[in-house]
Design a protein around this motif. Structure first.
Motif, PDB file in Angstrom:
ATOM      1  N   LEU A  61      78.540   3.386  21.752  1.00  0.00           N
ATOM      2  CA  LEU A  61      78.031   4.306  23.007  1.00  0.00           C
ATOM      3  C   LEU A  61      76.699   3.799  22.724  1.00  0.00           C
ATOM      4  N   PRO A  64      76.310   3.096  28.303  1.00  0.00           N
ATOM      5  CA  PRO A  64      76.449   4.911  29.476  1.00  0.00           C
ATOM      6  C   PRO A  64      77.852   5.134  29.580  1.00  0.00           C
ATOM      7  N   ARG A  67      80.111   5.459  26.996  1.00  0.00           N
ATOM      8  CA  ARG A  67      80.043   6.513  25.854  1.00  0.00           C
ATOM      9  C   ARG A  67      80.595   7.603  26.852  1.00  0.00           C
ATOM     10  N   ASN A  68      80.021   7.985  28.155  1.00  0.00           N
ATOM     11  CA  ASN A  68      80.739   8.891  28.791  1.00  0.00           C
ATOM     12  C   ASN A  68      81.855   8.919  29.247  1.00  0.00           C
ATOM     13  N   LEU A  71      83.414  10.102  25.986  1.00  0.00           N
ATOM     14  CA  LEU A  71      83.293  11.611  26.323  1.00  0.00           C
ATOM     15  C   LEU A  71      83.953  12.256  27.526  1.00  0.00           C
ATOM     16  N   PRO A 114      84.477  12.820  19.449  1.00  0.00           N
ATOM     17  CA  PRO A 114      83.143  12.607  19.005  1.00  0.00           C
ATOM     18  C   PRO A 114      82.402  13.776  17.930  1.00  0.00           C
ATOM     19  N   TYR A 117      82.170  10.509  14.971  1.00  0.00           N
ATOM     20  CA  TYR A 117      81.388   9.817  15.013  1.00  0.00           C
ATOM     21  C   TYR A 117      80.173  10.059  14.621  1.00  0.00           C
ATOM     22  N   LEU A 195      75.639  14.747  21.554  1.00  0.00           N
ATOM     23  CA  LEU A 195      75.689  13.633  21.631  1.00  0.00           C
ATOM     24  C   LEU A 195      75.102  12.798  23.209  1.00  0.00           C
ATOM     25  N   ARG A 196      74.598  13.583  23.848  1.00  0.00           N
ATOM     26  CA  ARG A 196      73.986  12.776  24.872  1.00  0.00           C
ATOM     27  C   ARG A 196      72.251  13.237  25.472  1.00  0.00           C
TER      28      ARG A 196
END
Length: 196
Positions: A61, A64, A67-68, A71, A114, A117, A195-196
């Motif tokens: 995470l 980036p 993570r993206n 997502l 998400p 987590y 999460l962002r």
């Protein structure tokens, strides 16, 4: 310990992709086919917890790009699953539910969910139960989480399958499935946003 149990109850009672899809699978396909799905969710939940406890989630995470990517994969898969639930048993031109979601679908959902987590990060880093033994504390948390997680998901599956057994018109059954699918997508959007 009491605060931890309350936190587990509240975070599991808050509808997320796991419980909403469990109810949706129960409503669309029944209790017995849903058990395989819930088993996959349970395995996936524990794998996510291990990923969080090991620190791998923090590494993933923190990047980036990763993570993206997670997502995006989550949004695509959950959208697909929501459509399968919404249109299960209906002849819709652009999608047909030809197979019941099973163990693999439940496992995959939790690995890209998400909320799974975020919730596990809260449980394992936000509550200190046994400061003298991290290993024992982690094991106790796994036991408590599963003792609460399993019955809650089985109740959601039973509730969904109860809807499946009712003699509802196809239109009402479709509306229930579509509502559960839409709720799942809204919860996923909120989890992604947080999460962002």
């Amino acid at each position: 310990m009491f605060a931890f149990v309350i936190a587990v109850l509240l975070l599991l009672a808050t509808p997320g992709p796991g419980v909403l899809s469990t109810a949706g699978v129960g409503a669309a396909f029944g209790f017995r086919p849903g058990l395989r799905y819930v088993t996959g969710l349970c395995i996936g939940t524990n794998l996510v917890a291990l990923i969080v406890v090991s620190g791998l989630a923090a590494v993933i995470l923190a990047n980036p790009w990763a993570r993206n990517g997670l997502l995006l994969a989550s949004a695509i898969y959950l959208g697909y699953l929501a459509l399968r639930i919404a249109f299960a048993g209906r002849r819709i031109a652009f999608i047909t539910a030809t197979s019941k979601p099973g163990l693999r679908a439940g496992l995959l959902l939790q690995l890209i969910n998400p909320k799974a987590y975020a919730v596990n990060l809260t449980w394992f880093s936000g509550f200190v139960l046994l400061p003298e033994s991290l290993l024992l504390e982690t094991l106790v948390k796994f036991v408590i989480i599963n003792l609460i997680w399993i019955p809650i998901h089985l109740l959601w599956l039973m509730a969904g399958s109860a809807v499946n057994r009712l003699d509802l018109s196809p239109r009402i059954h479709f509306c229930i499935n579509a509502t559960m699918a839409l709720a799942m997508l809204v919860v996923v959007a909120l989890a992604i946003f947080s999460l962002r």
